[in-house]
Design a protein around this motif. Structure first.
Motif, PDB file in Angstrom:
ATOM      1  N   ALA A 152     -16.493 -22.583 -84.929  1.00 38.27           N
ATOM      2  CA  ALA A 152     -15.370 -21.779 -84.437  1.00 38.27           C
ATOM      3  C   ALA A 152     -15.821 -20.763 -83.393  1.00 38.27           C
ATOM      4  O   ALA A 152     -15.077 -20.451 -82.456  1.00 38.27           O
ATOM      5  CB  ALA A 152     -14.683 -21.080 -85.611  1.00 38.27           C
ATOM      6  N   ILE A 153     -17.040 -20.250 -83.547  1.00 42.43           N
ATOM      7  CA  ILE A 153     -17.575 -19.296 -82.561  1.00 42.43           C
ATOM      8  C   ILE A 153     -17.653 -19.945 -81.188  1.00 42.43           C
ATOM      9  O   ILE A 153     -17.292 -19.348 -80.170  1.00 42.43           O
ATOM     10  CB  ILE A 153     -18.950 -18.772 -83.010  1.00 42.43           C
ATOM     11  CG1 ILE A 153     -18.781 -17.809 -84.194  1.00 42.43           C
ATOM     12  CG2 ILE A 153     -19.684 -18.090 -81.871  1.00 42.43           C
ATOM     13  CD1 ILE A 153     -20.078 -17.472 -84.901  1.00 42.43           C
ATOM     14  N   TYR A 154     -18.137 -21.191 -81.157  1.00 41.05           N
ATOM     15  CA  TYR A 154     -18.227 -21.873 -79.857  1.00 41.05           C
ATOM     16  C   TYR A 154     -16.833 -22.071 -79.255  1.00 41.05           C
ATOM     17  O   TYR A 154     -16.599 -21.737 -78.086  1.00 41.05           O
ATOM     18  CB  TYR A 154     -18.931 -23.223 -79.981  1.00 41.05           C
ATOM     19  CG  TYR A 154     -18.926 -23.975 -78.659  1.00 41.05           C
ATOM     20  CD1 TYR A 154     -19.757 -23.556 -77.612  1.00 41.05           C
ATOM     21  CD2 TYR A 154     -18.052 -25.036 -78.439  1.00 41.05           C
ATOM     22  CE1 TYR A 154     -19.717 -24.192 -76.379  1.00 41.05           C
ATOM     23  CE2 TYR A 154     -18.014 -25.677 -77.211  1.00 41.05           C
ATOM     24  CZ  TYR A 154     -18.841 -25.260 -76.186  1.00 41.05           C
ATOM     25  OH  TYR A 154     -18.805 -25.880 -74.965  1.00 41.05           O
ATOM     26  N   GLU A 155     -15.913 -22.616 -80.050  1.00 39.06           N
ATOM     27  CA  GLU A 155     -14.582 -22.911 -79.523  1.00 39.06           C
ATOM     28  C   GLU A 155     -13.863 -21.644 -79.066  1.00 39.06           C
ATOM     29  O   GLU A 155     -13.148 -21.656 -78.067  1.00 39.06           O
ATOM     30  CB  GLU A 155     -13.750 -23.643 -80.577  1.00 39.06           C
ATOM     31  CG  GLU A 155     -14.186 -25.072 -80.827  1.00 39.06           C
ATOM     32  CD  GLU A 155     -14.122 -25.931 -79.569  1.00 39.06           C
ATOM     33  OE1 GLU A 155     -13.223 -25.711 -78.723  1.00 39.06           O
ATOM     34  OE2 GLU A 155     -14.974 -26.828 -79.430  1.00 39.06           O
ATOM     35  N   SER A 156     -14.052 -20.560 -79.783  1.00 41.21           N
ATOM     36  CA  SER A 156     -13.349 -19.314 -79.463  1.00 41.21           C
ATOM     37  C   SER A 156     -13.920 -18.599 -78.252  1.00 41.21           C
ATOM     38  O   SER A 156     -13.206 -17.836 -77.584  1.00 41.21           O
ATOM     39  CB  SER A 156     -13.393 -18.364 -80.666  1.00 41.21           C
ATOM     40  OG  SER A 156     -12.764 -18.941 -81.787  1.00 41.21           O
ATOM     41  N   ASN A 157     -15.189 -18.846 -77.964  1.00 41.63           N
ATOM     42  CA  ASN A 157     -15.868 -18.043 -76.941  1.00 41.63           C
ATOM     43  C   ASN A 157     -16.312 -18.808 -75.698  1.00 41.63           C
ATOM     44  O   ASN A 157     -16.783 -18.195 -74.741  1.00 41.63           O
ATOM     45  CB  ASN A 157     -17.091 -17.362 -77.556  1.00 41.63           C
ATOM     46  CG  ASN A 157     -16.716 -16.316 -78.580  1.00 41.63           C
ATOM     47  OD1 ASN A 157     -16.180 -15.258 -78.253  1.00 41.63           O
ATOM     48  ND2 ASN A 157     -16.986 -16.605 -79.835  1.00 41.63           N
ATOM     49  N   ARG A 158     -16.172 -20.133 -75.682  1.00 39.93           N
ATOM     50  CA  ARG A 158     -16.756 -20.899 -74.570  1.00 39.93           C
ATOM     51  C   ARG A 158     -16.137 -20.515 -73.219  1.00 39.93           C
ATOM     52  O   ARG A 158     -16.835 -20.496 -72.199  1.00 39.93           O
ATOM     53  CB  ARG A 158     -16.631 -22.392 -74.820  1.00 39.93           C
ATOM     54  CG  ARG A 158     -15.236 -22.930 -74.987  1.00 39.93           C
ATOM     55  CD  ARG A 158     -15.260 -24.386 -75.456  1.00 39.93           C
ATOM     56  NE  ARG A 158     -13.924 -24.927 -75.633  1.00 39.93           N
ATOM     57  CZ  ARG A 158     -13.241 -25.548 -74.677  1.00 39.93           C
ATOM     58  NH1 ARG A 158     -13.773 -25.701 -73.471  1.00 39.93           N
ATOM     59  NH2 ARG A 158     -12.026 -26.006 -74.905  1.00 39.93           N
ATOM     60  N   LYS A 159     -14.854 -20.198 -73.200  1.00 41.24           N
ATOM     61  CA  LYS A 159     -14.228 -19.818 -71.930  1.00 41.24           C
ATOM     62  C   LYS A 159     -14.716 -18.445 -71.463  1.00 41.24           C
ATOM     63  O   LYS A 159     -14.854 -18.204 -70.256  1.00 41.24           O
ATOM     64  CB  LYS A 159     -12.710 -19.833 -72.062  1.00 41.24           C
ATOM     65  CG  LYS A 159     -12.139 -21.238 -72.241  1.00 41.24           C
ATOM     66  CD  LYS A 159     -10.627 -21.213 -72.323  1.00 41.24           C
ATOM     67  CE  LYS A 159     -10.072 -22.625 -72.495  1.00 41.24           C
ATOM     68  NZ  LYS A 159      -8.589 -22.622 -72.608  1.00 41.24           N
ATOM     69  N   ILE A 160     -14.988 -17.572 -72.429  1.00 36.94           N
ATOM     70  CA  ILE A 160     -15.540 -16.254 -72.075  1.00 36.94           C
ATOM     71  C   ILE A 160     -16.923 -16.418 -71.465  1.00 36.94           C
ATOM     72  O   ILE A 160     -17.254 -15.811 -70.435  1.00 36.94           O
ATOM     73  CB  ILE A 160     -15.598 -15.345 -73.320  1.00 36.94           C
ATOM     74  CG1 ILE A 160     -14.195 -15.104 -73.874  1.00 36.94           C
ATOM     75  CG2 ILE A 160     -16.300 -14.028 -72.998  1.00 36.94           C
ATOM     76  CD1 ILE A 160     -14.172 -14.357 -75.196  1.00 36.94           C
ATOM     77  N   TYR A 161     -17.758 -17.257 -72.090  1.00 39.61           N
ATOM     78  CA  TYR A 161     -19.096 -17.511 -71.550  1.00 39.61           C
ATOM     79  C   TYR A 161     -19.011 -18.095 -70.141  1.00 39.61           C
ATOM     80  O   TYR A 161     -19.801 -17.739 -69.261  1.00 39.61           O
ATOM     81  CB  TYR A 161     -19.855 -18.480 -72.462  1.00 39.61           C
ATOM     82  CG  TYR A 161     -20.294 -17.896 -73.775  1.00 39.61           C
ATOM     83  CD1 TYR A 161     -21.062 -16.742 -73.830  1.00 39.61           C
ATOM     84  CD2 TYR A 161     -19.954 -18.507 -74.976  1.00 39.61           C
ATOM     85  CE1 TYR A 161     -21.475 -16.205 -75.040  1.00 39.61           C
ATOM     86  CE2 TYR A 161     -20.363 -17.992 -76.198  1.00 39.61           C
ATOM     87  CZ  TYR A 161     -21.121 -16.842 -76.222  1.00 39.61           C
ATOM     88  OH  TYR A 161     -21.532 -16.319 -77.417  1.00 39.61           O
ATOM     89  N   ALA A 162     -18.076 -18.991 -69.928  1.00 40.10           N
ATOM     90  CA  ALA A 162     -17.930 -19.616 -68.613  1.00 40.10           C
ATOM     91  C   ALA A 162     -17.615 -18.577 -67.545  1.00 40.10           C
ATOM     92  O   ALA A 162     -18.169 -18.611 -66.437  1.00 40.10           O
ATOM     93  CB  ALA A 162     -16.845 -20.686 -68.660  1.00 40.10           C
ATOM     94  N   ARG A 163     -16.735 -17.630 -67.896  1.00 44.30           N
ATOM     95  CA  ARG A 163     -16.395 -16.579 -66.925  1.00 44.30           C
ATOM     96  C   ARG A 163     -17.580 -15.658 -66.667  1.00 44.30           C
ATOM     97  O   ARG A 163     -17.852 -15.265 -65.535  1.00 44.30           O
ATOM     98  CB  ARG A 163     -15.200 -15.763 -67.434  1.00 44.30           C
ATOM     99  CG  ARG A 163     -13.877 -16.491 -67.393  1.00 44.30           C
ATOM    100  CD  ARG A 163     -12.699 -15.538 -67.518  1.00 44.30           C
ATOM    101  NE  ARG A 163     -12.703 -14.808 -68.780  1.00 44.30           N
ATOM    102  CZ  ARG A 163     -12.126 -15.243 -69.895  1.00 44.30           C
ATOM    103  NH1 ARG A 163     -11.507 -16.423 -69.913  1.00 44.30           N
ATOM    104  NH2 ARG A 163     -12.151 -14.520 -71.001  1.00 44.30           N
ATOM    105  N   LEU A 164     -18.305 -15.312 -67.725  1.00 46.91           N
ATOM    106  CA  LEU A 164     -19.416 -14.368 -67.592  1.00 46.91           C
ATOM    107  C   LEU A 164     -20.610 -14.959 -66.853  1.00 46.91           C
ATOM    108  O   LEU A 164     -21.325 -14.244 -66.150  1.00 46.91           O
ATOM    109  CB  LEU A 164     -19.868 -13.900 -68.975  1.00 46.91           C
ATOM    110  CG  LEU A 164     -18.910 -12.990 -69.753  1.00 46.91           C
ATOM    111  CD1 LEU A 164     -19.447 -12.745 -71.153  1.00 46.91           C
ATOM    112  CD2 LEU A 164     -18.733 -11.662 -69.021  1.00 46.91           C
ATOM    113  N   ASN A 165     -20.833 -16.266 -67.005  1.00 45.89           N
ATOM    114  CA  ASN A 165     -22.094 -16.848 -66.559  1.00 45.89           C
ATOM    115  C   ASN A 165     -21.962 -17.866 -65.437  1.00 45.89           C
ATOM    116  O   ASN A 165     -22.944 -18.521 -65.089  1.00 45.89           O
ATOM    117  CB  ASN A 165     -22.795 -17.517 -67.754  1.00 45.89           C
ATOM    118  CG  ASN A 165     -23.079 -16.518 -68.861  1.00 45.89           C
ATOM    119  OD1 ASN A 165     -23.583 -15.429 -68.610  1.00 45.89           O
ATOM    120  ND2 ASN A 165     -22.733 -16.875 -70.090  1.00 45.89           N
TER     121      ASN A 165
END
Length: 527
Positions: free
Chosen positions: A511-524
């Motif tokens: 769930a951590i991956y699914e919930s945060n992958r778009k945030i990581y994409a924006r940040l990185n």
């Protein structure tokens, strides 16, 4: 009177440095040495190493091992070679490295893969007709992460055209070491695979495909000719034989990359029999009797180190590297708060802390995506961290959470390995530096809910596999009996008392991956 026993000198150039070892032709470990080498991390996802430092470390380690006189040098009949995979060394016509090697961690080529893979309609970021053609011919496709050699070469062609023009051959690290040992330019059927320019449909006759080379836009003349993995590359160069005190007729074999060698050195050589490798990176692979691809989870059956066989390949970017990061960057960095050098037995201390901490680490979850991920999601922008941390979280909780997080990642992969093979995994042979840790083996058994078979001398799996493949190539043993020459030290069975907590935390991990992958994409996205 000459000895009837013969020996093989095996070289494994890993990311952290080369390990060299002596084995009997029956796979018995005689002795080994290791020499550390640094990784150069650069902006925008760059990762390089110095070929000169590689060779210096190999030369130092070999001389140190041979100086022990564990066997008569006259009885060393062959050199087996294995290295980190998915790297690029640009060399001139004299075999000199022109620049640093671009290694498997380097993602700077991602934009160039996007360009050559573009098309409509799109599937997982690829033009449909292109991805179907790549899969039909090669069994896979260039990763969107830009970490394959095809991406490295395209990056150099665009950003460093001077290097591209001066390059005589682009070589995998394994094939570069083979060149230094023999003076011969060549790649093996399996080392070349991640260039995604070969037709792998005939496992006995892997060859370049003109259409794929044209699509890549890379000059065929800059690519090495191909040989089977079990072929003899050549004879050890006279000056090296003299410097190492070896016979002038020592044979050097093509060899296989680390993943393929570990598959053999783990003893899991029968079809569908998996091994789990926990080194700097990690993987769970097995030999299979077919060519097949799962593009959605970055799994593919590619040419194996054993003639006529395919190997289900995958990779998770950070495994044991997470523990190394914990040691170097959190617990014992050299900064204003340092109170001294890190203990020599730091990994033993971490094992002790993990062992005395309750399963689940107080429901602290660590995600090990410190350098992005490849399998079962290809996402070079995702990043790791600690989740559900509170004021009651202890340092011991954090230590155990790192052990467990790497195991959760392996469980994530296990699902798709079983799906690929259409059968459950019954037990798993575990190798690599991580398999030296008894508690990490037990944690993997509990998290994966599968028996873990800890291979004896697990850190020697790559060099053992390389030696066993060379021994089979010379006729000292048969390929189908290799597994009987690898010993199991211990078997760890799942503890049912830990089933509930690990099932719960694994669901949280996903769930951590699914919930945060778009945030990581924006940040990185710019890194």
């Amino acid at each position: 009177m000459a000895s009837t026993s013969k020996f093989i000198l095996a070289i494994d150039l890993g990311t952290s440095g080369p390990k060299v070892a002596l084995f009997s032709t029956q796979g018995e470990l005689i002795g080994s040495e290791f020499q550390e080498t640094p990784v150069i991390l650069l902006p925008n996802g760059g990762a390089e190493q110095s070929p000169a430092v590689w060779w210096s470390a190999i030369d130092t380690a070999c001389k140190r091992l041979l100086a022990k006189k564990l066997v008569s040098n006259d009885d060393i009949v062959a050199i087996a070679n294995t290295t980190q995979w998915s790297g690029t060394v640009a060399v001139d016509a004299d075999g000199n490295a022109i620049e640093n090697a671009v290694i498997w961690m380097d993602a700077r080529g991602a934009p160039y893969i996007k360009k050559i893979a573009d098309g409509f309609p799109k599937v997982e970021g690829y033009g449909l007709s292109k991805i179907l053609n790549w899969i039909r011919l090669t069994g896979g496709a260039p990763g969107n992460s830009g970490k394959d050699p095809i991406a490295h070469i395209l990056y150099l062609k665009d950003v460093r055209p001077d290097i591209y023009q001066r390059t005589y051959k682009f070589l995998e690290p394994m094939d570069y070491i083979g060149l230094l040992l023999t003076g011969e330019f060549a790649a093996s059927f399996n080392s070349i695979t991640l260039h995604w320019m070969t037709d792998n449909r005939d496992i006995q006759n892997v060859k370049y495909h003109d259409g794929l080379i044209q699509l890549a836009g890379i000059d065929r003349a800059k690519l090495p000719d191909l040989k089977p993995a079990n072929a003899q590359l050549g004879t050890l160069r006279r000056e090296i034989a003299s410097a190492w005190g070896l016979r002038a007729d020592v044979k050097v074999f093509m060899g296989s990359p680390d993943l393929h060698s570990a598959a053999v050195g783990s003893g899991a050589v029968r079809d569908f029999e998996p091994h789990l490798y926990v080194g700097t990176s990690g993987w769970m692979v097995c030999h299979v009797p077919f060519k097949k691809t799962d593009i959605f989870h970055n799994l593919a059956a590619l040419p194996s180190g054993i003639p006529g066989r395919y190997l289900l390949t995958n990779e998770q970017e950070s495994a044991g590297g997470c523990l190394q990061y914990l040691r170097n960057n959190i617990l014992f960095p050299q900064d204003e708060l340092s109170v001294g050098e890190k203990p020599a037995n730091v990994y033993q201390l971490l094992d002790q802390m993990a062992e005395r901490t309750s399963a689940g680490s107080g429901k602290l979850i660590f995600t090990p995506w410190l350098y992005g991920e490849r399998t079962p999601v290809e996402d070079h922008l995702v990043r790791g961290g600690f989740y559900n941390q509170s004021l009651s979280t202890t340092r011991a909780d954090m230590v155990r959470a790192v052990f467990e997080g790497v195991a959760y990642n392996a469980r994530w992969l296990l699902k798709y390995v079983e799906q690929f093979n259409k059968r459950p995994v019954e037990s798993i042979n575990m190798v690599g530096g991580g398999a030296k840790s008894n508690i990490w083996c037990q944690i993997h058994a509990d998290v994966l809910n599968r028996p873990i078979r800890q291979v004896k001398d697990p850190i020697e799996a790559n060099v053992r596999g390389a030696a066993l493949l060379a021994s089979a190539g010379m006729g000292y043993l048969k390929y189908d009996e290799i597994g009987t020459h690898v010993k199991i030290a211990n078997t760890y069975t799942p503890n049912p008392d830990n089933r509930k907590i690990y099932d719960e935390l694994f669901q949280g991990f996903l769930a951590i991956y699914e919930s945060n992958r778009k945030i990581y994409a924006r940040l990185n996205r710019m890194h």
